[in-house]
Scaffold this motif. Structure first.
Motif, mmCIF file in Angstrom:
data_model
loop_
_atom_site.group_PDB
_atom_site.id
_atom_site.type_symbol
_atom_site.label_atom_id
_atom_site.label_comp_id
_atom_site.label_asym_id
_atom_site.label_seq_id
_atom_site.Cartn_x
_atom_site.Cartn_y
_atom_site.Cartn_z
ATOM 1 N N ALA A 186 -6.837 3.418 -8.275
ATOM 2 C CA ALA A 186 -6.063 2.062 -8.658
ATOM 3 C C ALA A 186 -7.405 1.074 -8.223
ATOM 4 O O ALA A 186 -8.383 1.149 -7.689
ATOM 5 C CB ALA A 186 -5.178 1.999 -7.304
ATOM 6 N N ILE A 187 -7.087 -0.300 -8.653
ATOM 7 C CA ILE A 187 -8.048 -1.335 -8.591
ATOM 8 C C ILE A 187 -7.292 -2.414 -7.729
ATOM 9 O O ILE A 187 -5.895 -2.624 -7.962
ATOM 10 C CB ILE A 187 -8.687 -1.876 -9.690
ATOM 11 N N PRO B 215 0.998 -1.073 0.012
ATOM 12 C CA PRO B 215 0.080 -0.229 -0.027
ATOM 13 C C PRO B 215 0.943 1.271 0.006
ATOM 14 O O PRO B 215 0.353 2.163 -0.564
ATOM 15 C CB PRO B 215 -0.890 -0.315 1.368
ATOM 16 N N ASP B 216 2.036 1.053 0.375
ATOM 17 C CA ASP B 216 2.986 2.392 0.572
ATOM 18 C C ASP B 216 3.045 3.000 -0.972
ATOM 19 O O ASP B 216 3.460 3.965 -1.045
ATOM 20 C CB ASP B 216 4.382 2.073 1.073
ATOM 21 N N TRP C 194 -5.906 -2.872 3.760
ATOM 22 C CA TRP C 194 -5.700 -1.977 2.675
ATOM 23 C C TRP C 194 -6.316 -2.210 1.495
ATOM 24 O O TRP C 194 -7.175 -1.345 0.660
ATOM 25 C CB TRP C 194 -4.339 -1.710 2.625
ATOM 26 N N ALA C 195 -6.196 -3.404 0.966
ATOM 27 C CA ALA C 195 -6.657 -3.769 -0.495
ATOM 28 C C ALA C 195 -8.161 -3.893 -0.372
ATOM 29 O O ALA C 195 -8.781 -3.943 -1.335
ATOM 30 C CB ALA C 195 -6.128 -5.207 -0.888
ATOM 31 N N ASP C 196 -8.854 -4.358 0.743
ATOM 32 C CA ASP C 196 -10.521 -4.443 0.732
ATOM 33 C C ASP C 196 -11.014 -3.332 0.458
ATOM 34 O O ASP C 196 -12.165 -3.043 0.073
ATOM 35 C CB ASP C 196 -10.814 -4.838 2.221
#
Length: 112
Positions: free
Chosen positions: A60-61, A46-47, A70-72
Motif C-alpha cells: 500500500a501507498i 488502517p484496519d 499509521w499513514a506516516d
C-alpha cells in the motif's frame, strides 16, 4: 522423449484504491483468491489494510487523505516486480507526469 514443461503459475493481482475509510463487502469478495493486493492510496482506515491482508499480502501507498502515525509508515510511491512485471505505484497522477519527464522507460499507467 522430453519431459513436459509446464508454464510458471500465473499471478493474480488485485488493485484497489480510494476506499476513503469504507471497505465494501463487494470489494473484499472481488479480491478473494488473488495472490497479491495493491492499495493505491486514500485508505482512510488502517484496519482496512489488516482486512485486506487476511486475503493476500498487501502493498500500500499513502494517499492525500491518509494522515496520522499509521499513514506516516506508508511510502508515497512504490516500485516492485511481480511475476516479471514491473509496477510503479503512485497515488497522485500529476506526480507521475513530473517523474516521466525525468525517466526514459515507457510507462503504462493504470488509472483507477
Amino acid at each position: 522423449m522430453q519431459p513436459l514443461r509446464r508454464p510458471p503459475p500465473r499471478k493474480c493481482i488485485g488493485v484497489i484504491a480510494d476506499t476513503h475509510g469504507l471497505l465494501r463487502p463487494e470489494a473484499l469478495e472481488a479480491l478473494e483468491g488473488v495472490d497479491r493486493i495493491l492499495h493505491a492510496g486514500d485508505i482512510g482506515d488502517p484496519d482496512h489494510l489488516d482486512a485486506l491482508a487476511r486475503i493476500a499480502p498487501v502493498t500500500a501507498i499513502r494517499g492525500n487523505i491518509d494522515r496520522g502515525h499509521w499513514a506516516d509508515t506508508l511510502p508515497e510511491r512504490v516500485s516492485l516486480t511481480i511475476g516479471g512485471m514491473q509496477i510503479y505505484m503512485i497515488h497522485d497522477r500529476k506526480a507521475l507526469q513530473a517523474n516521466r519527464k525525468r525517466d526514459a522507460a515507457p510507462l503504462l499507467p493504470l488509472l483507477i
